[in-house]
Design an enzyme around this catalytic site. Structure first.
Site, PDB file in Angstrom:
ATOM      1  N   GLY A  93     -11.413  19.737  22.916  1.00  0.00           N
ATOM      2  CA  GLY A  93     -11.833  18.902  24.025  1.00  0.00           C
ATOM      3  C   GLY A  93     -13.072  18.134  23.624  1.00  0.00           C
ATOM      4  N   TYR A  94     -13.446  17.193  24.473  1.00  0.00           N
ATOM      5  CA  TYR A  94     -14.552  16.289  24.162  1.00  0.00           C
ATOM      6  C   TYR A  94     -15.632  16.389  25.221  1.00  0.00           C
ATOM      7  CZ  TYR A  94     -11.622  14.653  20.524  1.00  0.00           C
ATOM      8  OH  TYR A  94     -10.863  14.623  19.385  1.00  0.00           O
ATOM      9  N   LEU A  95     -16.873  16.586  24.756  1.00  0.00           N
ATOM     10  CA  LEU A  95     -18.032  16.560  25.638  1.00  0.00           C
ATOM     11  C   LEU A  95     -18.377  15.112  25.965  1.00  0.00           C
ATOM     12  CD1 LEU A  95     -20.123  19.294  23.830  1.00  0.00           C
ATOM     13  CD2 LEU A  95     -18.878  19.524  25.981  1.00  0.00           C
ATOM     14  N   ILE A 155     -13.932  17.070  28.804  1.00  0.00           N
ATOM     15  CA  ILE A 155     -13.037  16.152  29.489  1.00  0.00           C
ATOM     16  C   ILE A 155     -11.646  16.788  29.507  1.00  0.00           C
ATOM     17  CG2 ILE A 155     -11.951  13.868  29.334  1.00  0.00           C
ATOM     18  CD1 ILE A 155     -14.523  12.993  27.751  1.00  0.00           C
ATOM     19  N   ASN A 194      -7.693  11.227  18.766  1.00  0.00           N
ATOM     20  CA  ASN A 194      -7.633  12.404  19.628  1.00  0.00           C
ATOM     21  C   ASN A 194      -8.546  12.258  20.843  1.00  0.00           C
ATOM     22  OD1 ASN A 194      -6.155  15.103  18.423  1.00  0.00           O
ATOM     23  ND2 ASN A 194      -6.628  13.620  16.837  1.00  0.00           N
TER      24      ASN A 194
END
Length: 159
Positions: free
Chosen positions: A28-30, A81, A143
């Site tokens: 996941g992405y911060l 996210i 990604n």
């Protein structure tokens, strides 16, 4: 500075499956902007935090750090996210290069991408027969963008 030089391709067929074993990935992405992304990943039973800079051509700055897997799991569940990226990654040696083949699941099911890291942007590549269209410069396939606009949301004309 650590620089990643990587090219991405769509994968055709499934002859690659017998060439390597898969490992489950959750990521996941911060934050995810064109200028930078901060990713949390669990690969198998290991956790990682990765900071990547803006992509210029096929290159970008990349810093990766091991973190406790329980920290990674908590960050994925509470800070990243949504939806998370789910995939099985296969590592395949081919003609002196290591190909990483990502077979996506969840919101990105139906998408399979192969990436190859290079020593320089002009490095010659002998392509396996399961490599299809190059998507290195198509940001939809990053990604970080697949986390924000998953493959399942694309219209048939976008694929």
């Amino acid at each position: 500075m650590p620089t990643e030089i990587e090219r991405k391709f769509l994968v055709t067929g499934d002859r690659w499956r017998s060439l390597g074993e898969g490992k489950p990935y959750w990521q996941g992405y911060l934050t995810a902007t064109p200028e930078r992304s901060v990713r949390v990943r669990i690969a198998g039973d290991e956790g990682f935090l990765t900071i990547k800079g803006k992509t210029v051509g096929a290159a970008r700055l990349e810093y990766e750090y091991a973190i406790p897997v329980d920290h990674a799991r908590e960050m994925l569940q509470t800070l990243c996210i949504q939806p998370l990226i789910q995939k099985i990654r296969y590592r395949v040696e081919w003609e002196g290069l290591l190909w990483e083949i990502d077979e996506f699941a969840g919101e990105n099911q139906g998408l399979t991408i192969a990436e190859v890291e290079l020593a320089n942007a002009d490095q010659a590549i002998i392509f396996p027969d399961w490599i299809g269209e190059e998507v290195t410069h198509d940001s939809r396939y990053y990604n970080s963008n697949l986390a924000q606009r998953p493959f399942s949301q694309w219209g048939s004309g976008e694929r």
